[in-house]
Design a protein around this motif. Structure first.
Motif, PDB file in Angstrom:
ATOM      1  N   THR A 179       0.666  -1.240  -0.005  1.00 47.59           N
ATOM      2  CA  THR A 179       0.008  -0.126   0.070  1.00 47.59           C
ATOM      3  C   THR A 179       0.898   1.097  -0.028  1.00 47.59           C
ATOM      4  OG1 THR A 179      -1.783  -1.041   1.118  1.00 47.59           O
ATOM      5  CG2 THR A 179      -1.633   1.288   1.224  1.00 47.59           C
ATOM      6  N   TRP A 180       0.730   2.181  -0.955  1.00 46.21           N
ATOM      7  CA  TRP A 180       1.376   3.226  -1.035  1.00 46.21           C
ATOM      8  C   TRP A 180       0.637   4.180  -0.233  1.00 46.21           C
ATOM      9  CZ3 TRP A 180       5.674   5.124  -1.982  1.00 46.21           C
ATOM     10  CH2 TRP A 180       6.101   6.329  -2.186  1.00 46.21           C
ATOM     11  N   ALA A 213       3.030  16.636  -3.685  1.00 50.75           N
ATOM     12  CA  ALA A 213       3.245  15.300  -3.927  1.00 50.75           C
ATOM     13  C   ALA A 213       4.623  14.879  -3.686  1.00 50.75           C
ATOM     14  CB  ALA A 213       3.080  14.979  -5.663  1.00 50.75           C
ATOM     15  N   TYR A 214       5.356  15.889  -3.914  1.00 46.35           N
ATOM     16  CA  TYR A 214       6.990  15.645  -3.473  1.00 46.35           C
ATOM     17  C   TYR A 214       7.181  15.462  -1.914  1.00 46.35           C
ATOM     18  CZ  TYR A 214      11.768  16.121  -3.159  1.00 46.35           C
ATOM     19  OH  TYR A 214      13.222  15.888  -2.889  1.00 46.35           O
ATOM     20  N   GLU A 215       6.436  16.359  -1.204  1.00 48.38           N
ATOM     21  CA  GLU A 215       6.741  16.426   0.082  1.00 48.38           C
ATOM     22  C   GLU A 215       6.112  15.118   0.618  1.00 48.38           C
ATOM     23  OE1 GLU A 215       5.980  21.126   0.776  1.00 48.38           O
ATOM     24  OE2 GLU A 215       4.795  19.677   2.117  1.00 48.38           O
ATOM     25  N   VAL A 267       6.132  12.059  -0.851  1.00 46.47           N
ATOM     26  CA  VAL A 267       6.777  10.809  -1.231  1.00 46.47           C
ATOM     27  C   VAL A 267       8.270  11.097  -0.500  1.00 46.47           C
ATOM     28  CG1 VAL A 267       7.712  11.739  -3.292  1.00 46.47           C
ATOM     29  CG2 VAL A 267       7.614   9.600  -3.099  1.00 46.47           C
ATOM     30  N   HIS A 268       8.772  12.320  -0.119  1.00 45.07           N
ATOM     31  CA  HIS A 268       9.901  12.459   0.411  1.00 45.07           C
ATOM     32  C   HIS A 268       9.649  11.974   1.955  1.00 45.07           C
ATOM     33  CE1 HIS A 268      12.652  14.740   2.737  1.00 45.07           C
ATOM     34  NE2 HIS A 268      13.485  15.185   1.694  1.00 45.07           N
ATOM     35  N   ARG A 273       7.730   9.676   3.015  1.00 50.03           N
ATOM     36  CA  ARG A 273       7.645   8.229   3.104  1.00 50.03           C
ATOM     37  C   ARG A 273       9.111   7.728   2.926  1.00 50.03           C
ATOM     38  NH1 ARG A 273       4.851   4.356   3.693  1.00 50.03           N
ATOM     39  NH2 ARG A 273       3.444   3.296   2.233  1.00 50.03           N
ATOM     40  N   ALA A 274       9.837   8.081   2.003  1.00 49.26           N
ATOM     41  CA  ALA A 274      10.889   7.472   1.470  1.00 49.26           C
ATOM     42  C   ALA A 274      11.845   7.677   2.933  1.00 49.26           C
ATOM     43  CB  ALA A 274      11.764   8.133   0.745  1.00 49.26           C
ATOM     44  N   PHE A 275      11.900   8.836   3.673  1.00 50.45           N
ATOM     45  CA  PHE A 275      12.608   9.306   4.979  1.00 50.45           C
ATOM     46  C   PHE A 275      12.350   8.252   5.908  1.00 50.45           C
ATOM     47  CE2 PHE A 275      13.057  11.326   8.985  1.00 50.45           C
ATOM     48  CZ  PHE A 275      13.995  11.464   9.326  1.00 50.45           C
ATOM     49  N   LEU A 300      10.956   5.125   5.751  1.00 54.52           N
ATOM     50  CA  LEU A 300      11.354   3.924   5.419  1.00 54.52           C
ATOM     51  C   LEU A 300      12.722   3.515   5.256  1.00 54.52           C
ATOM     52  CD1 LEU A 300       8.891   3.450   2.216  1.00 54.52           C
ATOM     53  CD2 LEU A 300       8.790   2.027   4.367  1.00 54.52           C
ATOM     54  N   LEU A 301      13.639   4.612   5.186  1.00 55.33           N
ATOM     55  CA  LEU A 301      14.940   4.418   5.336  1.00 55.33           C
ATOM     56  C   LEU A 301      15.472   4.526   6.689  1.00 55.33           C
ATOM     57  CD1 LEU A 301      17.994   4.233   3.693  1.00 55.33           C
ATOM     58  CD2 LEU A 301      17.901   6.795   3.748  1.00 55.33           C
ATOM     59  N   THR A 302      15.001   5.264   7.399  1.00 56.81           N
ATOM     60  CA  THR A 302      15.667   5.738   8.886  1.00 56.81           C
ATOM     61  C   THR A 302      14.956   4.987   9.909  1.00 56.81           C
ATOM     62  OG1 THR A 302      14.294   7.528   9.176  1.00 56.81           O
ATOM     63  CG2 THR A 302      16.221   7.914   8.078  1.00 56.81           C
ATOM     64  N   TYR A 342       1.031  -1.030   4.233  1.00 58.46           N
ATOM     65  CA  TYR A 342       1.377   0.431   4.231  1.00 58.46           C
ATOM     66  C   TYR A 342       2.843   0.821   5.040  1.00 58.46           C
ATOM     67  CZ  TYR A 342       0.800   5.571   5.092  1.00 58.46           C
ATOM     68  OH  TYR A 342       1.143   6.898   5.395  1.00 58.46           O
ATOM     69  N   PHE A 396      22.133   8.262   7.630  1.00 59.50           N
ATOM     70  CA  PHE A 396      21.362   7.521   6.388  1.00 59.50           C
ATOM     71  C   PHE A 396      21.826   8.325   5.047  1.00 59.50           C
ATOM     72  CE2 PHE A 396      19.146   6.114  10.126  1.00 59.50           C
ATOM     73  CZ  PHE A 396      19.295   4.820  10.142  1.00 59.50           C
ATOM     74  N   TYR A 410      12.975  19.747  -0.707  1.00 59.50           N
ATOM     75  CA  TYR A 410      11.867  19.834   0.189  1.00 59.50           C
ATOM     76  C   TYR A 410      11.798  21.194   0.880  1.00 59.50           C
ATOM     77  CZ  TYR A 410       8.671  18.040   3.912  1.00 59.50           C
ATOM     78  OH  TYR A 410       7.725  18.166   4.807  1.00 59.50           O
ATOM     79  N   TYR A 460      11.370  14.650  -8.143  1.00 55.11           N
ATOM     80  CA  TYR A 460       9.925  13.751  -7.744  1.00 55.11           C
ATOM     81  C   TYR A 460      10.417  12.280  -8.061  1.00 55.11           C
ATOM     82  CZ  TYR A 460       5.699  12.082  -7.050  1.00 55.11           C
ATOM     83  OH  TYR A 460       4.572  10.834  -6.597  1.00 55.11           O
ATOM     84  N   VAL A 469      12.944  10.514  -5.796  1.00 55.64           N
ATOM     85  CA  VAL A 469      12.541  10.272  -4.269  1.00 55.64           C
ATOM     86  C   VAL A 469      11.356   8.932  -4.476  1.00 55.64           C
ATOM     87  CG1 VAL A 469      11.022  11.979  -4.311  1.00 55.64           C
ATOM     88  CG2 VAL A 469      11.953  11.043  -2.237  1.00 55.64           C
TER      89      VAL A 469
END
Lengths: 198, 198
Positions: free
Chosen positions: A68-69, A138-140, A142-143, A145-147, A149-151, A180, B67, B89, B139, B142
DNA sequence: TTCATTTCTTCACAAATGTGAATGAAAGTA
DNA sequence: TACTTTCATTCACATTTGTGAAGAAATGAA
């Protein structure tokens, strides 16, 4: 007033002409529960703004597993990114979508097509900001989300969800929440048990 | 010709006036190895385009762990996103940066400030596309990062790196690669051993 | 209501990943 | 060169997360 126009008006003040120009290129669309609103592999040529109903977007990996995104709905709890039904990546570049968006309930939506957005953007400097507002939103999303998941690990991600968007737990099934967060449903159960009674 | 202008010209054809307008707002900047190019907590008010030298961007979590978000350099191997030194961002919203960008070598860069980008954008419809090109590029980058982190485990992420950007292994230290993949350095070592001799 | 279906939880075990320590290799410095 | 520092690897063990099966709970249909 059109809910989409209302949304945009929060960010920029639209002249009467701008408002009319914008409203003219918007149309309504509805989907039944279970419908695929955006289909993986096809080009996402419009942005949909949720008026009512819940949906979710997800990726499928090479093994057929679904992840789930995001969850999409429009109510007191919802954030901006929750309104929009779009694979922004596919929309921007007009390339095949990686995302599938599935209606979990009947959906009412307002739609703005790729070609129409180009039309209004070239007409008004102000409307052109519509595109950049949505792009930044949209950028914020996904940013973040990636942060996350990485950290952070599964437990930290669940705690963050509890803190930032606990209402999701009441709105969506837990196996969807699990995907999710990027964990197995059983692992989410275990985390919930562990956290509820320390 | 200015390398930044050259980069932009790959996407849109700039008139002579546009080129001059763009070049007028660009300036050169250099950093020493070890310098912090972007500092967490401060607002990122310019976009830097790498001309030479390697750097990396990274997040720090609540425990002080670093990270790696991305690697930045400009050579035959590099991709578009590798050129840019910016917390997009922070830049978009003019809010404090979450990212730190650190020079791993001496850096030569071309800089475009937030206020200057506004100036040129309002002057020319064509230059305005500069902003959207960079926005779309950021975009996509990321988006791919979040997708990979959500849908694949450490081994799959390493295999994907081997496939998509194997040159990183020769350019950057493995403990940095590990933090880019979101695993401990020892785990990366284990994966490398496992994969080299099956 | 009852029955069927779906979802959630629990458990035992397996697999993946993290961690600290030790070692050796590589790189930098005097 | 020798010395120091940094980094990569390896190992043993701990912790986290995944997996399949089973049962409990919730949901929906008749």
């Amino acid at each position: 007033m059109n809910q989409f126009v209302e949304f945009i008006s929060q960010f920029i003040s639209l002249s009467n002409e701008d408002t009319i120009a914008l409203e003219n290129v918007l149309s309504n669309k509805s989907y039944k529960a279970g419908d695929k609103i955006v289909q993986e592999g096809s080009i996402c040529n419009s942005i949909l703004f949720t008026v009512s109903g819940k949906s979710r977007s997800y990726f499928v990996n090479h093994e057929g597993q679904e992840f789930t995104w995001n969850f999409h709905f429009n109510d007191a709890d919802s954030k901006f990114e929750n309104y929009f039904l779009v694979d922004y990546y596919s929309f921007l570049r007009q390339t095949p979508s990686h995302l599938t968006i599935e209606a979990l309930e009947d959906i009412e939506a307002i739609t703005l097509s790729y070609t129409n957005i180009q039309k209004i953007v070239s007409k008004s400097i102000n409307l052109e900001k519509v595109a950049s507002i949505m792009s930044a939103t949209a950028y914020e999303n996904v940013h973040k989300r990636a942060f996350t998941l990485l950290t952070s690990n599964a437990k930290e991600r669940y705690l963050q969800l509890l803190k930032d968007e606990p209402y999701l737990l009441n709105k969506f099934q837990h196996y969807l929440i699990a995907s999710y967060l990027g964990v197995a449903p059983q692992s989410l159960s275990r985390l919930r048990k562990e956290i509820s009674k320390p």
